[in-house]
Structures are given as structure tokens and as C-alpha cells.
Design a protein around this motif. Structure first.
Motif, PDB file in Angstrom:
ATOM      1  N   LYS A 284      -3.273  -9.545 -29.899  1.00  0.00           N
ATOM      2  CA  LYS A 284      -4.682  -9.287 -29.030  1.00  0.00           C
ATOM      3  C   LYS A 284      -4.253  -7.929 -28.820  1.00  0.00           C
ATOM      4  N   CYS A 285      -5.181  -6.965 -28.749  1.00  0.00           N
ATOM      5  CA  CYS A 285      -5.325  -5.663 -28.474  1.00  0.00           C
ATOM      6  C   CYS A 285      -6.604  -5.180 -27.703  1.00  0.00           C
ATOM      7  N   HIS A 286      -6.178  -4.504 -26.668  1.00  0.00           N
ATOM      8  CA  HIS A 286      -7.208  -4.192 -25.641  1.00  0.00           C
ATOM      9  C   HIS A 286      -7.231  -2.724 -25.296  1.00  0.00           C
ATOM     10  N   LYS A 287      -8.115  -2.039 -24.925  1.00  0.00           N
ATOM     11  CA  LYS A 287      -8.414  -0.631 -24.705  1.00  0.00           C
ATOM     12  C   LYS A 287      -8.780  -0.457 -23.291  1.00  0.00           C
ATOM     13  N   TRP A 288      -7.989  -0.086 -22.278  1.00  0.00           N
ATOM     14  CA  TRP A 288      -8.085   0.200 -21.054  1.00  0.00           C
ATOM     15  C   TRP A 288      -8.534   1.669 -20.787  1.00  0.00           C
ATOM     16  N   ARG A 289      -9.828   1.863 -20.988  1.00  0.00           N
ATOM     17  CA  ARG A 289     -10.690   3.286 -20.931  1.00  0.00           C
ATOM     18  C   ARG A 289     -10.278   3.532 -19.341  1.00  0.00           C
ATOM     19  N   TYR A 290     -10.342   2.787 -18.316  1.00  0.00           N
ATOM     20  CA  TYR A 290      -9.693   3.220 -17.097  1.00  0.00           C
ATOM     21  C   TYR A 290      -8.728   2.445 -16.678  1.00  0.00           C
ATOM     22  N   SER A 291      -7.257   2.965 -16.980  1.00  0.00           N
ATOM     23  CA  SER A 291      -6.148   2.449 -16.635  1.00  0.00           C
ATOM     24  C   SER A 291      -5.511   2.626 -15.608  1.00  0.00           C
ATOM     25  N   GLN A 292      -5.007   3.903 -14.961  1.00  0.00           N
ATOM     26  CA  GLN A 292      -4.646   3.975 -13.659  1.00  0.00           C
ATOM     27  C   GLN A 292      -5.243   5.313 -12.994  1.00  0.00           C
ATOM     28  N   VAL A 293      -5.372   5.694 -11.930  1.00  0.00           N
ATOM     29  CA  VAL A 293      -6.057   6.791 -11.269  1.00  0.00           C
ATOM     30  C   VAL A 293      -5.066   7.802 -11.249  1.00  0.00           C
ATOM     31  N   LEU A 294      -5.447   8.913 -11.892  1.00  0.00           N
ATOM     32  CA  LEU A 294      -4.589  10.137 -11.813  1.00  0.00           C
ATOM     33  C   LEU A 294      -4.921  10.986 -10.680  1.00  0.00           C
ATOM     34  N   THR A 295      -6.198  11.009 -10.280  1.00  0.00           N
ATOM     35  CA  THR A 295      -6.698  11.928  -9.231  1.00  0.00           C
ATOM     36  C   THR A 295      -7.636  10.929  -8.445  1.00  0.00           C
ATOM     37  N   SER A 296      -7.476  10.908  -7.276  1.00  0.00           N
ATOM     38  CA  SER A 296      -8.475   9.952  -6.392  1.00  0.00           C
ATOM     39  C   SER A 296      -9.066  10.634  -5.664  1.00  0.00           C
ATOM     40  N   VAL A 297     -10.075  10.095  -5.041  1.00  0.00           N
ATOM     41  CA  VAL A 297     -11.052  10.680  -4.160  1.00  0.00           C
ATOM     42  C   VAL A 297     -10.347  11.246  -2.843  1.00  0.00           C
ATOM     43  N   PRO A 298     -10.606  12.589  -2.897  1.00  0.00           N
ATOM     44  CA  PRO A 298     -10.158  13.222  -1.892  1.00  0.00           C
ATOM     45  C   PRO A 298     -10.660  13.057  -0.253  1.00  0.00           C
ATOM     46  N   ASP A 299      -9.943  12.975   0.706  1.00  0.00           N
ATOM     47  CA  ASP A 299     -10.164  13.020   1.900  1.00  0.00           C
ATOM     48  C   ASP A 299     -11.041  11.776   2.300  1.00  0.00           C
ATOM     49  N   CYS A 300     -10.484  10.840   1.654  1.00  0.00           N
ATOM     50  CA  CYS A 300     -11.636   9.338   1.627  1.00  0.00           C
ATOM     51  C   CYS A 300     -10.799   8.217   1.580  1.00  0.00           C
ATOM     52  N   PRO A 301      -9.812   8.155   2.534  1.00  0.00           N
ATOM     53  CA  PRO A 301      -8.953   6.847   2.471  1.00  0.00           C
ATOM     54  C   PRO A 301      -9.537   5.555   2.320  1.00  0.00           C
ATOM     55  N   GLY A 302      -9.506   5.105   1.509  1.00  0.00           N
ATOM     56  CA  GLY A 302      -9.584   3.357   1.474  1.00  0.00           C
ATOM     57  C   GLY A 302     -11.262   3.090   0.855  1.00  0.00           C
ATOM     58  N   HIS A 303     -11.959   3.883   1.429  1.00  0.00           N
ATOM     59  CA  HIS A 303     -13.504   3.338   1.008  1.00  0.00           C
ATOM     60  C   HIS A 303     -14.344   4.721   1.099  1.00  0.00           C
ATOM     61  N   MET A 304     -15.449   4.494   0.704  1.00  0.00           N
ATOM     62  CA  MET A 304     -16.673   5.473   0.993  1.00  0.00           C
ATOM     63  C   MET A 304     -17.895   4.737   1.329  1.00  0.00           C
ATOM     64  N   THR A 305     -18.431   5.128   2.497  1.00  0.00           N
ATOM     65  CA  THR A 305     -19.687   4.522   3.071  1.00  0.00           C
ATOM     66  C   THR A 305     -20.906   5.194   2.607  1.00  0.00           C
ATOM     67  N   ILE A 306     -21.811   4.503   1.611  1.00  0.00           N
ATOM     68  CA  ILE A 306     -22.897   5.208   1.120  1.00  0.00           C
ATOM     69  C   ILE A 306     -24.033   5.370   2.058  1.00  0.00           C
ATOM     70  N   VAL A 307     -24.254   3.897   2.572  1.00  0.00           N
ATOM     71  CA  VAL A 307     -25.361   3.638   3.654  1.00  0.00           C
ATOM     72  C   VAL A 307     -24.823   3.047   4.436  1.00  0.00           C
ATOM     73  N   ASP A 308     -25.131   3.119   5.702  1.00  0.00           N
ATOM     74  CA  ASP A 308     -24.575   2.254   6.879  1.00  0.00           C
ATOM     75  C   ASP A 308     -25.582   0.984   7.106  1.00  0.00           C
ATOM     76  N   GLN A 309     -27.110   1.284   7.129  1.00  0.00           N
ATOM     77  CA  GLN A 309     -27.538  -0.001   7.194  1.00  0.00           C
ATOM     78  C   GLN A 309     -28.929  -0.048   6.370  1.00  0.00           C
ATOM     79  N   PRO A 310     -29.016  -0.739   5.097  1.00  0.00           N
ATOM     80  CA  PRO A 310     -28.116  -1.896   4.867  1.00  0.00           C
ATOM     81  C   PRO A 310     -27.027  -1.571   4.224  1.00  0.00           C
TER      82      PRO A 310
END
Length: 348
Positions: A284-310
Motif C-alpha cells: 500500500k502506498c500513500h502520499k502525504w502532501r501535508y506531512s509535518q509542519v516546517l513553519t508554523s503560524v507565527p505569534d499565534c500559539p494553539g489557535h486563531m480566532t477568525i470570528v468571535d460570534q458566531p
């Protein structure tokens, strides 16, 4: 009751669902969608092509807990060890670079069992092969469209898929992202790689003694594991399995090629590295286009809130770092923020 959609049935999404259920209990209905045919994301355990009982981890291989995370995430490690989902690794991993105090764990039933454990604890309604295509803000709720047609409405949405897939979503998301947020998301980079699982007949015994090996003398292959030996999961009547991961450079070079065209190149290199390897009964062969994060989102530990409500929140390892504890950190961050937002809704 708030209706929450979590997009992505990987580790971050499943743990976030579990935390919401434990904290809010019947105050929330949790729905999980994933575009794949199974749960797990990059922590998925794959079956052999002949649909036998053979299985192998094509994504994450094992978990390394640093002393700091062993303390801060103690409750999760303790829970998974008590449930038999995790156990200390006992096999030899050649070439593994360790720091003092690190502890390695494996999943006897495969890394997919981690996600299944948290999904089971969450009581979420899980729907597979649901590929989200667009998000529309409808007053105090979100209308979420999918490729199969139709849409559903939710009070809150959590996106845990890879960042490039988030940026491809249609609808209102693009207009809701601020310029700084868009710039932060554009920074994210992933490695890509191919993974092979070779399944052997029950009479096969590998001639080498290691459970896994990091390969230093190949431009094609960087890692090989005797999967069942690594997991201490020998099953009577089933033969062993071998997992191969390609190098980051090889994955990048062949990323746009079909996996079936790349497979012979990997197998030829494997024969060079392990010339005595018997012939497998299936591959069985699989291609991981997104395998491991090389560069993460800067200055945003853990999550990003796009909209508060909803609430509309993005999470995943791209917002922390690319391993088990990074996903746990993101899930905790998303949960803490979303819990407060849902509390505002419930008291309104």
C-alpha cells in the motif's frame, strides 16, 4: 444546546471534541466531519489493500514525551496508558536521537486508536467523506457547504485541517480574514513525503533485530519500521509488515507525480538497503502532501480566532508544532477559547 462542527477527525479535532463533551456535557451537540474514508488524519492506521486483518501505521510512528510535556500533559498520558492505548516502546530504534528524560510510547492497536479513543469519549456524531467547500455567515450561525451537495447550519465551527485547505475554502472566510491573519497563514509550510506499507505472509521472519531504523545513506528513504514489532503487536496467523517513509527532499521532488509511478523507485531503493527482504504479498502506498509542519503560524500559539460570534476558530499542529503534544496544545487552546464563546451564547 449549541451545535458545534469540528472539521477534521485527526488528533486535534478528536481531543477538542472530547474536552468539549467533558466540560459542557449535554449543553453541546458535537459533529465531526472529515473528507477521508476513515478517522485519524496523519495518525491513521491503514489496512492492507486486500482488506485483511493486516494493518500498518503509514503516518505518525510513535510518541516522544519530553519531561516538560510529560508533566503538563500528564492527565492525557495517564489516561491513554491506563486505557491500553499507549505503552512504553520496547523495541530497538536505530538512529533515534534522544534527549535526557525523553520517553517513547507506541500504540499497540496503531496510532489511529488514539483518535478513536478521544472520539469515543466525545460522543460526537462523526461523518466521513464530508469535504467542506464553503462557509457562509448567517446571522448568529454558520452555513457549511460540502462537495456532495447540501449544507448544514452550526452555532460554531472549528477548522483543524491543514492551513492550505483552510485558505481554499469558498464563501465568507476570505473576507473575514484580516490582512495580518492572512499573512500569518501564508507563512505556514509543510514537508511532503510518500509512505509504503509492505505486508508479508505468516511464515516470514525478518533477519534484522531492530523495530525501526533511521536511514542515513539514502536520498530516497529516511525511515523503515517493522510495524508489528515496533508496536509489540504480533498477531497469530498474520505475517509481519514493513513501513517505509521517504525523505523530505524526495517527497518534494516527486510531489506532483502519481504515487503508483513513484512506488517502484522506493521499492528499488528498499531492495538496495535490505537485499534479503522477502517478497511481500501486498503493498500500500500513500502520499502525504501535508506531512509535518516546517513553519508554523507565527505569534499565534494553539489557535486563531477568525470570528468571535458566531465562533469560527482554526486549530491544529500548524498553530503549535507537529507532534502529539503540539496537537494536544492546540486542542487545549481551541477548547479554552471556544468554551468561553459558547458560554456567552448560552447566557444570552
Amino acid at each position: 444546546m449549541s451545535r458545534v462542527l469540528i472539521v477534521g477527525a485527526g488528533l486535534t479535532g478528536s481531543l477538542c471534541a472530547c474536552l468539549l463533551r467533558r466540560e459542557l456535557q449535554s449543553k453541546v451537540q458535537i459533529v465531526v466531519w472529515d473528507k477521508a474514508r476513515g478517522t485519524g488524519g496523519r495518525m491513521s492506521t491503514s489496512r492492507a489493500p486486500d482488506t485483511s486483518s493486516h494493518s500498518a501505521d503509514l503516518g505518525a510512528q510513535y510518541i516522544t514525551a519530553t519531561p516538560a510535556y510529560a508533566r503538563s500533559h500528564h492527565s492525557f498520558y495517564s489516561e491513554l496508558l491506563s486505557a491500553g492505548v499507549l505503552q512504553p516502546i520496547h523495541c530497538l530504534i536505530q538512529g533515534l536521537r534522544h534527549k535526557d528524560g525523553d520517553q517513547d510510547y507506541v500504540t499497540p492497536l496503531g496510532t489511529g486508536s488514539l483518535v478513536k479513543h478521544f472520539l469515543s469519549e466525545s460522543g460526537a456524531d462523526v461523518f466521513l467523506e464530508r469535504h467542506v467547500t464553503a462557509l457562509y455567515r448567517r446571522g448568529a450561525s454558520w452555513e457549511v457547504e460540502r462537495t456532495a451537495g447540501g449544507s448544514e447550519t452550526f452555532d460554531a465551527v472549528v477548522l483543524t485541517m491543514p492551513v492550505p485547505q483552510i485558505l481554499q475554502l469558498q464563501g465568507d472566510l476570505r473576507n473575514l480574514l484580516s490582512v495580518p491573519q492572512k499573512q500569518q497563514l501564508d507563512v505556514v509550510r509543510y514537508s511532503s513525503r510518500f509512505a509504503l506499507a509492505l505486508f508479508f505472509s505468516p511464515d516470514v521472519v525478518f533477519s534484522f533485530s531492530w523495530g525501526a531504523q533511521y536511514v542515513s545513506d539514502s536520498s530516497v528513504i529516511c525511515y523503515i519500521a517493522a510495524d508489528n514489532r515496533k508496536r509489540s503487536a504480533d498477531t497469530p496467523g498474520l505475517g509481519p509488515s514493513l513501513v517505509i517513509h521517504t525523505s523530505v527532499l524526495f517527497g518534494l521532488e516527486h510531489l506532483e507525480q502519481d504515487k503508483e509511478d513513484v512506488k517502484p523507485i522506493i521499492l528499488e531503493e528498499l531492495r538496495r538497503l535490505l537485499p534479503d527482504l522477502p517478497q511481500p504479498i501486498s503493498i500500500k502506498c500513500h502520499k502525504w502532501r501535508y506531512s509535518q509542519v516546517l513553519t508554523s503560524v507565527p505569534d499565534c500559539p494553539g489557535h486563531m480566532t477568525i470570528v468571535d460570534q458566531p465562533p469560527l476558530i482554526c486549530g491544529g499542529d500548524a498553530f503549535s508544532h507537529s507532534n502529539f503534544d503540539g496537537c494536544v496544545e492546540s486542542a487545549l487552546s481551541v477548547f479554552s477559547t471556544l468554551k468561553g464563546m459558547l458560554g456567552v451564547q448560552q447566557s444570552a
